[in-house]
Every structure is written in C-alpha cells, then in structure tokens.
Scaffold this motif. Structure first.
Motif, PDB file in Angstrom:
ATOM      1  N   ALA A 104       0.834  -1.213   0.000  1.00 12.30           N
ATOM      2  CA  ALA A 104       0.000   0.000   0.000  1.00 12.30           C
ATOM      3  C   ALA A 104       0.863   1.255   0.000  1.00 12.30           C
ATOM      4  O   ALA A 104       0.580   2.225  -0.711  1.00 12.30           O
ATOM      5  N   ARG A 105       1.949   1.226   0.768  1.00 10.73           N
ATOM      6  CA  ARG A 105       2.812   2.397   0.859  1.00 10.73           C
ATOM      7  C   ARG A 105       3.489   2.709  -0.483  1.00 10.73           C
ATOM      8  O   ARG A 105       3.568   3.863  -0.915  1.00 10.73           O
ATOM      9  N   VAL A 106       3.944   1.633  -1.135  1.00 12.70           N
ATOM     10  CA  VAL A 106       4.615   1.799  -2.432  1.00 12.70           C
ATOM     11  C   VAL A 106       3.662   2.431  -3.457  1.00 12.70           C
ATOM     12  O   VAL A 106       4.069   3.245  -4.280  1.00 12.70           O
ATOM     13  N   LEU A 107       2.374   2.065  -3.369  1.00 15.84           N
ATOM     14  CA  LEU A 107       1.404   2.610  -4.323  1.00 15.84           C
ATOM     15  C   LEU A 107       0.872   3.974  -3.881  1.00 15.84           C
ATOM     16  O   LEU A 107       0.430   4.781  -4.705  1.00 15.84           O
ATOM     17  N   ASP A 108       0.915   4.236  -2.583  1.00 14.19           N
ATOM     18  CA  ASP A 108       0.438   5.515  -2.062  1.00 14.19           C
ATOM     19  C   ASP A 108       1.379   6.663  -2.470  1.00 14.19           C
ATOM     20  O   ASP A 108       0.923   7.775  -2.756  1.00 14.19           O
ATOM     21  N   ASP A 109       2.675   6.357  -2.495  1.00  9.07           N
ATOM     22  CA  ASP A 109       3.681   7.404  -2.767  1.00  9.07           C
ATOM     23  C   ASP A 109       3.404   8.218  -4.032  1.00  9.07           C
ATOM     24  O   ASP A 109       3.309   9.446  -3.959  1.00  9.07           O
ATOM     25  N   PRO A 110       3.278   7.571  -5.208  1.00 14.83           N
ATOM     26  CA  PRO A 110       3.062   8.385  -6.415  1.00 14.83           C
ATOM     27  C   PRO A 110       1.744   9.166  -6.374  1.00 14.83           C
ATOM     28  O   PRO A 110       1.682  10.290  -6.878  1.00 14.83           O
ATOM     29  N   LEU A 111       0.705   8.560  -5.762  1.00 17.37           N
ATOM     30  CA  LEU A 111      -0.593   9.244  -5.698  1.00 17.37           C
ATOM     31  C   LEU A 111      -0.479  10.511  -4.860  1.00 17.37           C
ATOM     32  O   LEU A 111      -1.068  11.549  -5.172  1.00 17.37           O
ATOM     33  N   HIS A 114       2.393  13.151  -6.567  1.00 18.18           N
ATOM     34  CA  HIS A 114       1.910  13.867  -7.751  1.00 18.18           C
ATOM     35  C   HIS A 114       0.522  14.459  -7.545  1.00 18.18           C
ATOM     36  O   HIS A 114      -0.100  14.947  -8.494  1.00 18.18           O
ATOM     37  N   GLY A 115       0.026  14.423  -6.294  1.00 18.56           N
ATOM     38  CA  GLY A 115      -1.260  15.051  -5.999  1.00 18.56           C
ATOM     39  C   GLY A 115      -2.416  14.478  -6.803  1.00 18.56           C
ATOM     40  O   GLY A 115      -3.315  15.191  -7.229  1.00 18.56           O
ATOM     41  N   ILE A 116      -2.401  13.140  -7.002  1.00 16.48           N
ATOM     42  CA  ILE A 116      -3.397  12.520  -7.871  1.00 16.48           C
ATOM     43  C   ILE A 116      -4.703  12.227  -7.129  1.00 16.48           C
ATOM     44  O   ILE A 116      -5.774  12.275  -7.717  1.00 16.48           O
ATOM     45  N   ALA A 117      -4.605  11.936  -5.834  1.00 20.20           N
ATOM     46  CA  ALA A 117      -5.824  11.619  -5.083  1.00 20.20           C
ATOM     47  C   ALA A 117      -5.668  12.126  -3.658  1.00 20.20           C
ATOM     48  O   ALA A 117      -4.567  12.151  -3.115  1.00 20.20           O
TER      49      ALA A 117
END
Ligand SMILES: Nc1ncnc2c1ncn2[C@@H]1O[C@H](COP(=O)(O)OP(=O)(O)OP(=O)(O)O)[C@@H](O)[C@H]1O
Ligand SMILES: [Mg+2]
Length: 262
Positions: A104-111, A114-117
């Motif tokens: 979850a952390r690895v996928l949370d980082d880019p979101l 980059h202010g995606i969600a």
C-alpha cells in the motif's frame, strides 16, 4: 506529434584518463501506444539510454523531445509534472523499493507526491490499482519482501501506471522471472497497452521476449545503433553483424511474433 524523439544522444564515462562512450550518437523515436525494444550485448549501452531518457543522468550531447517539449530543458514544476508521464520498471523491485515498505505504501507514494488523489480517496485508488494488475487487495498491508517476485513486479507496474504515464521504460523487467510468470507479466503489459495506449521502451537481451511484445527494435553495438526496424523483420533476417550474432545465440526462438499472436 511524436511521443518521444531521441536525437544524437551521447554519454561518455571516464575510465582512467580515457573517455569511454557508453552511448554514441544514438537516435530513435517512439510513437504513442507503441513498444520499442532496445537489445544488444552486455555493455552495449541499453541501461545508459534508459537512465538518459528518464533523466536520471544527463547526456554529453544530444536532444530528447518528450510529448512535444525539449525534455532536457525542463526544470522545476514543469519537469515534475512531465515526469509523472514517464515511468519506469526495473529488473529488481527489491532494490527499487524499500523492502520493508508495505505494498500500500509503495502505491500511495506516487498518488500523494503527484497530488493525484486526496488522502481519503487513496485507499480506494490503491485497491483499484491492485485489481488492474491482477493482485488481490488483501496484499495491500503485506511488506514488499514478503511477496513473490512476480507479485512484486506487478506492484512495480501498478506503481508505474498510477500516474497515468504515456511511456514506461522497462529495463530487463521480466528477465529475473521464471518462464510462466514472465508470460503472465508480458500479457499484463500488452493488456495495459491496449487499454490505456501506454508506450514502452522495452529493454531486453531476450529476442523471444522482444518478438512477443515489441513492434520495432533497435539493436545496439558498443553504444551505437547497429540496426533498427520492424521487430519481426529484424529478428527473422538481421542485417548487421551484431544482429546475426544475437539471433544465432538465441535459444530456440519462439517465432510467434506479436503480429501473429494478435
Ligand atoms: N556509471 C558508470 N561509470 C562508468 N562506466 C559506466 C557507468 N555506467 C555504465 N558504464 C559503462 O558504459 C557501458 C554501457 O553500460 P550499460 O550499463 O548501459 O550497458 P547495458 O547494455 O545495459 O549492459 P547489460 O546488458 O549488462 O545490462 C559499459 O561499458 C559500462 O561499463
Ligand atoms: Mg543494463
């Protein structure tokens, strides 16, 4: 507009008092939704080109145009915004991520970065990303080092697609996987490309893998382009000395090309 145009790229390294050209006067392009493979013997400059295209290192000469802008001239916020469109997957996700971080952390980082969600929205986005790469959402709290190599590479792909890239650079991304897992990951990449029109710069020394996934191929020899063209044509009848040597050295080539398979 072309997605990516690389023109006359050169990168030299010092070795003692000599300058070694890792990449010398290399040019190629990639269209939207297309897969270009880079192949060549060990030390021919493949990973150096990947790092140059990602701007992890700067060239000594040449130009990179990405999505219509001079990529090497971007800086600050413009570069950060454009970087979201250009993602990467490497051979070893254990080295690329903190192995103790959760999926979850690895996928949370880019979101987040980059202010995606929003924070409230992110768990749902993470679950959707996992589903998109064929992983159960129960995997989210697991640590990267606890999951299998194939699952880890799916997480790396999920992370790459999280920012809606137009291009993903994959450097030997399936080389460490066993044959059946490799086939599944290639299928996933083909699926994502069909659904989202993502282009791949796909680096591999495996001509069988290249014929399964690439539209076109560039063969490198000692930092220079030796030959390029339609993947099937080049693999079926290589013209350059290095192309002939690579084909001769390839284990029984599965001649099912991308065109025949689809
Ligand atoms: N940081 C560096 N410092 C000095 N020389 C380097 C550096 N990175 C790469 N090189 C040299 O540049 C050349 C190209 O290396 P590169 O890693 O791009 O090859 P490659 O095609 O990716 O090889 P492989 O198939 O083994 O991954 C090699 O001669 C390598 O030794
Ligand atoms: Mg390499």
């Amino acid at each position: 507009m072309r997605l990516l145009t690389v023109s006359n790229l050169t990168k030299r390294y010092r070795r003692g008092d000599k300058a070694i050209a890792a990449v010398e006067d290399v040019s190629f392009h990639i269209d939207f939704g297309e897969t270009l493979a880079l192949a060549g013997p060990s030390g021919s400059g493949k990973s150096t080109i990947a790092r140059l295209v990602l701007r992890l290192i700067e060239p000594d000469a040449g130009r990179i145009d990405f999505e219509g802008s001079d990529f090497l001239a971007l800086s600050g916020a413009a570069l950060r915004a454009r970087r979201a469109r250009l993602q990467m997957v490497f051979q070893d996700p254990l080295a690329a991520f903190n192995p103790r971080a959760t999926v979850a952390r690895v996928l949370d980082d880019p979101l987040r970065i980059h202010g995606i969600a929003s924070r409230a929205e992110r768990p749902r986005r993470i679950a959707a990303l996992l589903e998109r790469v064929g992983l159960a959402s129960e995997l989210a709290p697991r640590a990267i080092h606890e999951i299998s190599g194939g699952q880890r590479q799916r997480v790396a792909i999920a992370r790459a697609v999280a920012t809606k890239p137009s291009l993903i650079v994959l450097d030997e991304a399936v080389s460490a996987l066993d044959v059946s897992v490799r086939g599944q990951i290639l299928d996933l990449l083909l699926d994502l490309q069909r659904q989202e029109r993502i282009a791949y710069l796909f680096i591999s020394h495996d001509l069988g893998v290249i014929s399964a996934i690439a539209h076109r191929v560039v063969l490198l020899d000692a930092g220079r382009v030796a030959e390029s063209g339609d993947a099937r044509t080049v693999i079926d009848s290589p013209q350059s000395a290095i192309g002939k040597a690579l084909v001769a050295a390839a284990p029984r080539l599965d001649r099912v090309s991308r065109q025949e398979a689809s």
